[in-house]
Motif scaffolding. Structure first.
Motif, PDB file in Angstrom:
ATOM      1  N   ASN A  24       0.859  -1.186   0.000  1.00  0.00           N
ATOM      2  CA  ASN A  24       0.000   0.000   0.000  1.00  0.00           C
ATOM      3  C   ASN A  24       0.890   1.230   0.000  1.00  0.00           C
ATOM      4  O   ASN A  24       1.960   1.239   0.605  1.00  0.00           O
ATOM      5  CB  ASN A  24      -0.927   0.016   1.214  1.00  0.00           C
ATOM      6  CG  ASN A  24      -2.020  -1.018   1.098  1.00  0.00           C
ATOM      7  OD1 ASN A  24      -1.840  -2.171   1.470  1.00  0.00           O
ATOM      8  ND2 ASN A  24      -3.154  -0.596   0.568  1.00  0.00           N
ATOM      9  N   SER A  26       1.145   5.709  -0.089  1.00  0.00           N
ATOM     10  CA  SER A  26       0.490   6.991   0.121  1.00  0.00           C
ATOM     11  C   SER A  26       1.167   7.981  -0.800  1.00  0.00           C
ATOM     12  O   SER A  26       2.393   8.112  -0.807  1.00  0.00           O
ATOM     13  CB  SER A  26       0.626   7.445   1.579  1.00  0.00           C
ATOM     14  OG  SER A  26       1.961   7.753   1.883  1.00  0.00           O
ATOM     15  N   THR A  55      -3.991  -1.208 -15.536  1.00  0.00           N
ATOM     16  CA  THR A  55      -3.981  -1.418 -14.081  1.00  0.00           C
ATOM     17  C   THR A  55      -3.459  -2.788 -13.697  1.00  0.00           C
ATOM     18  O   THR A  55      -2.956  -2.958 -12.590  1.00  0.00           O
ATOM     19  CB  THR A  55      -5.383  -1.226 -13.498  1.00  0.00           C
ATOM     20  OG1 THR A  55      -6.284  -2.107 -14.163  1.00  0.00           O
ATOM     21  CG2 THR A  55      -5.852   0.221 -13.673  1.00  0.00           C
ATOM     22  N   LYS A  68      -4.826  -0.565  -7.732  1.00  0.00           N
ATOM     23  CA  LYS A  68      -6.182  -0.204  -7.324  1.00  0.00           C
ATOM     24  C   LYS A  68      -6.124   1.155  -6.643  1.00  0.00           C
ATOM     25  O   LYS A  68      -5.755   1.264  -5.463  1.00  0.00           O
ATOM     26  CB  LYS A  68      -6.764  -1.259  -6.389  1.00  0.00           C
ATOM     27  CG  LYS A  68      -7.041  -2.585  -7.071  1.00  0.00           C
ATOM     28  CD  LYS A  68      -7.782  -3.547  -6.144  1.00  0.00           C
ATOM     29  CE  LYS A  68      -8.115  -4.849  -6.868  1.00  0.00           C
ATOM     30  NZ  LYS A  68      -8.834  -5.801  -5.988  1.00  0.00           N
ATOM     31  N   LYS A  69      -6.514   2.158  -7.379  1.00  0.00           N
ATOM     32  CA  LYS A  69      -6.421   3.521  -6.878  1.00  0.00           C
ATOM     33  C   LYS A  69      -7.287   3.725  -5.638  1.00  0.00           C
ATOM     34  O   LYS A  69      -6.870   4.375  -4.676  1.00  0.00           O
ATOM     35  CB  LYS A  69      -6.823   4.511  -7.974  1.00  0.00           C
ATOM     36  CG  LYS A  69      -6.673   5.967  -7.591  1.00  0.00           C
ATOM     37  CD  LYS A  69      -7.059   6.866  -8.742  1.00  0.00           C
ATOM     38  CE  LYS A  69      -6.963   8.330  -8.348  1.00  0.00           C
ATOM     39  NZ  LYS A  69      -7.349   9.231  -9.478  1.00  0.00           N
ATOM     40  N   SER A  70      -8.497   3.144  -5.666  1.00  0.00           N
ATOM     41  CA  SER A  70      -9.421   3.336  -4.542  1.00  0.00           C
ATOM     42  C   SER A  70      -8.874   2.750  -3.251  1.00  0.00           C
ATOM     43  O   SER A  70      -9.225   3.198  -2.158  1.00  0.00           O
ATOM     44  CB  SER A  70     -10.773   2.703  -4.862  1.00  0.00           C
ATOM     45  OG  SER A  70     -10.622   1.312  -5.066  1.00  0.00           O
ATOM     46  N   GLU A  71      -8.030   1.747  -3.376  1.00  0.00           N
ATOM     47  CA  GLU A  71      -7.452   1.103  -2.195  1.00  0.00           C
ATOM     48  C   GLU A  71      -5.998   1.531  -1.979  1.00  0.00           C
ATOM     49  O   GLU A  71      -5.370   1.047  -1.028  1.00  0.00           O
ATOM     50  CB  GLU A  71      -7.520  -0.423  -2.342  1.00  0.00           C
ATOM     51  CG  GLU A  71      -8.929  -0.955  -2.480  1.00  0.00           C
ATOM     52  CD  GLU A  71      -8.963  -2.462  -2.675  1.00  0.00           C
ATOM     53  OE1 GLU A  71     -10.077  -2.985  -2.882  1.00  0.00           O
ATOM     54  OE2 GLU A  71      -7.898  -3.109  -2.628  1.00  0.00           O
ATOM     55  N   THR A  72      -5.480   2.372  -2.823  1.00  0.00           N
ATOM     56  CA  THR A  72      -4.057   2.757  -2.822  1.00  0.00           C
ATOM     57  C   THR A  72      -3.181   1.528  -2.627  1.00  0.00           C
ATOM     58  O   THR A  72      -2.296   1.488  -1.753  1.00  0.00           O
ATOM     59  CB  THR A  72      -3.749   3.826  -1.753  1.00  0.00           C
ATOM     60  OG1 THR A  72      -4.059   3.332  -0.438  1.00  0.00           O
ATOM     61  CG2 THR A  72      -4.516   5.101  -2.028  1.00  0.00           C
ATOM     62  N   SER A  73      -3.465   0.521  -3.458  1.00  0.00           N
ATOM     63  CA  SER A  73      -2.724  -0.735  -3.307  1.00  0.00           C
ATOM     64  C   SER A  73      -2.102  -1.162  -4.623  1.00  0.00           C
ATOM     65  O   SER A  73      -2.535  -0.764  -5.716  1.00  0.00           O
ATOM     66  CB  SER A  73      -3.647  -1.839  -2.784  1.00  0.00           C
ATOM     67  OG  SER A  73      -4.592  -2.206  -3.768  1.00  0.00           O
TER      68      SER A  73
END
Lengths: 113, 116
Positions: A24, A26, A55, A68-73
């Motif tokens: 993950n 930030s 992706t 996965k942008k929504s999960e920053t993963s």
């Protein structure tokens, strides 16, 4: 400041089992993401990288990772572990102002017979 | 081969002595990075060179650490008055530094520094 976390400093899987190594990040802007592998007594090698083209990224040795942008993963997976996959895996991030890379602490993968 | 080379591969020194670590990047690579990998830890960025621009020294842990890159090629990392906490593997990487910031870093085998 950017940061990278890798959940699990040590992961053990049986040979033939699914490999899942978590990463993950930030970052305040869309990042560029990388997975590197370090085999025992060797230097780091690039496994794969995400550059915003797709992706789902496929790398060497059957590994792939999905951004996965929504999960920053940017988790790393391989459907079936091989004994030769035993190594240290590092996730790294660089933003598009990018001067340097920020590496995660690494995950040591053990593959059990 | 034509990969990144580092010398020496191993260096044992006494506390308080100075050491120099060398990196030969891949020919034509304009970017060069130094990292430190301590036992059980990830890679810690130290310094970054890009072409003739001023280096990014933001990762150097103290003023005992310095690095230079001569002629845009070979780089030397110098640690003065070494301390035991400097013991680590020092990794060098180079890249072509494409405009999209997606360049791949190619790593050398590292120099294992042990400070007694």
């Amino acid at each position: 400041a950017q940061s990278v976390t890798q959940l699990g400093s040590h992961v053990s899987v049986s040979e033939g089992a699914l490999v899942l190594l978590r990463c993950n990040y930030s970052s305040s802007v869309p990042p560029y993401l990388f997975w590197y592998v370090q085999y025992p007594n060797q230097g780091l090698q690039l496994l794969l990288k995400y550059t915003s083209a797709a992706t789902l990224v496929k790398g060497i040795n059957g590994f792939e990772a999905e951004f996965k942008k929504s999960e920053t993963s940017f988790h790393l997976t391989k459907p079936s572990a091989h004994m030769s996959d035993a190594a240290e895996y590092f996730c790294a991030v660089r933003d598009n102002y990018g001067q340097n890379f920020v590496f995660g602490p690494g995950t040591r993968l053990s593959v059990l017979p | 081969g034509a990969g990144v080379s580092q010398s020496p591969s191993n260096k044992v020194t006494e506390k308080g002595k100075d050491v120099e670590l060398r990196c030969d990047p891949i020919s034509g690579h304009t970017a060069l990075y130094w990292y430190r990998q301590s036992l059980g830890q990830g890679l810690e960025f130290l310094i970054y060179f890009q072409g003739n621009s001023a280096p990014d020294k933001s990762g150097l842990p103290s003023d005992r650490f310095s690095a230079e890159r001569t002629g845009g090629s070979v780089s030397t990392l110098t640690i003065q008055r070494t301390q035991q906490e400097d013991s680590a593997v020092y990794l060098c990487a180079s890249s072509t530094r494409t405009s999209g910031f997606t360049d791949t870093q190619y790593f050398g085998p590292g120099t294992r520094l042990t400070v007694l």
